[in-house]
Design a protein around this motif. Sequence first.
Motif, short mmCIF file in Angstrom:
data_model
loop_
_atom_site.label_atom_id
_atom_site.label_comp_id
_atom_site.label_asym_id
_atom_site.label_seq_id
_atom_site.Cartn_x
_atom_site.Cartn_y
_atom_site.Cartn_z
N THR A 175 33.75 26.86 -39.97
CA THR A 175 34.79 27.32 -40.90
C THR A 175 34.26 27.52 -42.33
N LYS A 176 32.96 27.36 -42.49
CA LYS A 176 32.39 27.53 -43.83
C LYS A 176 32.29 29.02 -44.14
N ARG A 177 32.90 29.40 -45.26
CA ARG A 177 33.00 30.83 -45.59
C ARG A 177 31.66 31.55 -45.54
N SER A 178 30.63 30.93 -46.12
CA SER A 178 29.33 31.62 -46.17
C SER A 178 28.75 31.86 -44.77
N ASN A 179 29.23 31.08 -43.81
CA ASN A 179 28.73 31.28 -42.44
C ASN A 179 29.44 32.40 -41.69
N TYR A 180 30.64 32.76 -42.14
CA TYR A 180 31.36 33.79 -41.38
C TYR A 180 31.68 35.05 -42.19
N GLU A 181 31.50 35.00 -43.51
CA GLU A 181 32.03 36.12 -44.30
C GLU A 181 31.34 37.46 -44.00
N ASN A 182 30.10 37.41 -43.54
CA ASN A 182 29.43 38.68 -43.21
C ASN A 182 29.42 38.98 -41.72
N THR A 183 30.29 38.30 -41.00
CA THR A 183 30.35 38.56 -39.56
C THR A 183 31.69 39.20 -39.23
#
Length: 380
Positions: free
Chosen positions: A279-287
């Motif tokens: 749920t960490k934004r940096s882990n999903y924001e470019n997916t």
Amino acid sequence: MKLLHLADLHLGKRVNEFSMLKEQEHILEQVVTLACTKGVDGVLVAGDVFDKTVPSVEAVSLLDDFLTKLAGHHIPVYLISGNHDSVQRLSFGAHLLEKSGVYVAGEYAGEVQKMCVEDAYGPVDIYLLPFIKPAQVRAVWKEEAQKIETYQEAVSFVLQKIQIKPEHRNILVAHQFVAGASVCDSEERSVGGIDQIDVSCFEGFDYVALGHLHGPQQVGRSTVRYAGTLLKYSFSEIQHHKSITLVELGKKGEVEVQTFPVSPLHEMRQLRGSYEEITKRSNYENTDTADYMRIILTDEEDIFDAVGKLRAIYPNLMRLEYDNARTGNSQMMQAVPAVQEKGPVELAAEFFRMQNNKPMEEEQKAYLERLIGQVWEEKI
Ligand SMILES: [Mn+2]
């Protein structure tokens, strides 16, 4: 002559309770576009047109739309029924459809439907063999076929009845399980592999357009081929490259097969990690968070309303699992394919042993095997 080869459309299918209709509509548009840009002379659909024997209104109208578009471009369609289709429903209006260049072989009644077309190199014969079972062949051919027990015998028998003209180019559209091909979770296959046939059945055909198995692949030779589904219908297909197959026939003996990748509205993928990582934004924001997701959480504690919370980020979350000390899921997940590889007799024997603390006797096993075989065989 150029032909598109499709199979296993499974119109109306739901995957983990998510409707695939919009995806299917999107992908069929790509088929129509490719058919037009490549200027194909026909589209082969090798069975499992619908996902259910009683398809939904939406699924029926999707097929209607697809066929109407192709007919509008004067592209003939050659279509057979698969094990998921209802022969009667698929055959509805078949004679009327023929007038629009849509040829449907719903039921095997003793003759394999043959369509004769022609190009600059001469005649091409397209044979349409719907999905068949040994019992059907016995029922049609009575005495002559009484000894037929296996799928192998049934398909060989039926194909030997065809007097193919060896000087013509011959195409077969069929929906069977050819031994040696690789399988995945979204297929419905028979128990213990009794439905397998050998690729040698198809000798004499210049191209065999197969349906039934969902991974695109050739079997034996490059001209015997499963088109595969146009979409991923289970998480076991994440690595598949779904495509549309284009077959080009030159003069007798010249067959070229090409595949064109298709792009779904949403991909299917899998994530594994702690709730915090996922749920960490940096882990999903470019997916692409709208992908169809399987998420495996590694947290030791269950997260309250994890599905609800994760869907705020991943709206198309299809499956949520835990892999931690409590669930021992990592072991379980390894066990899942092992279970799927086992036949029902083997599974029943294991259950029997657990229940009775002794192994099943050979006689009991043989009885069970026969019974399961019969149940499968008679299932229409
Ligand atoms: Mn299928």
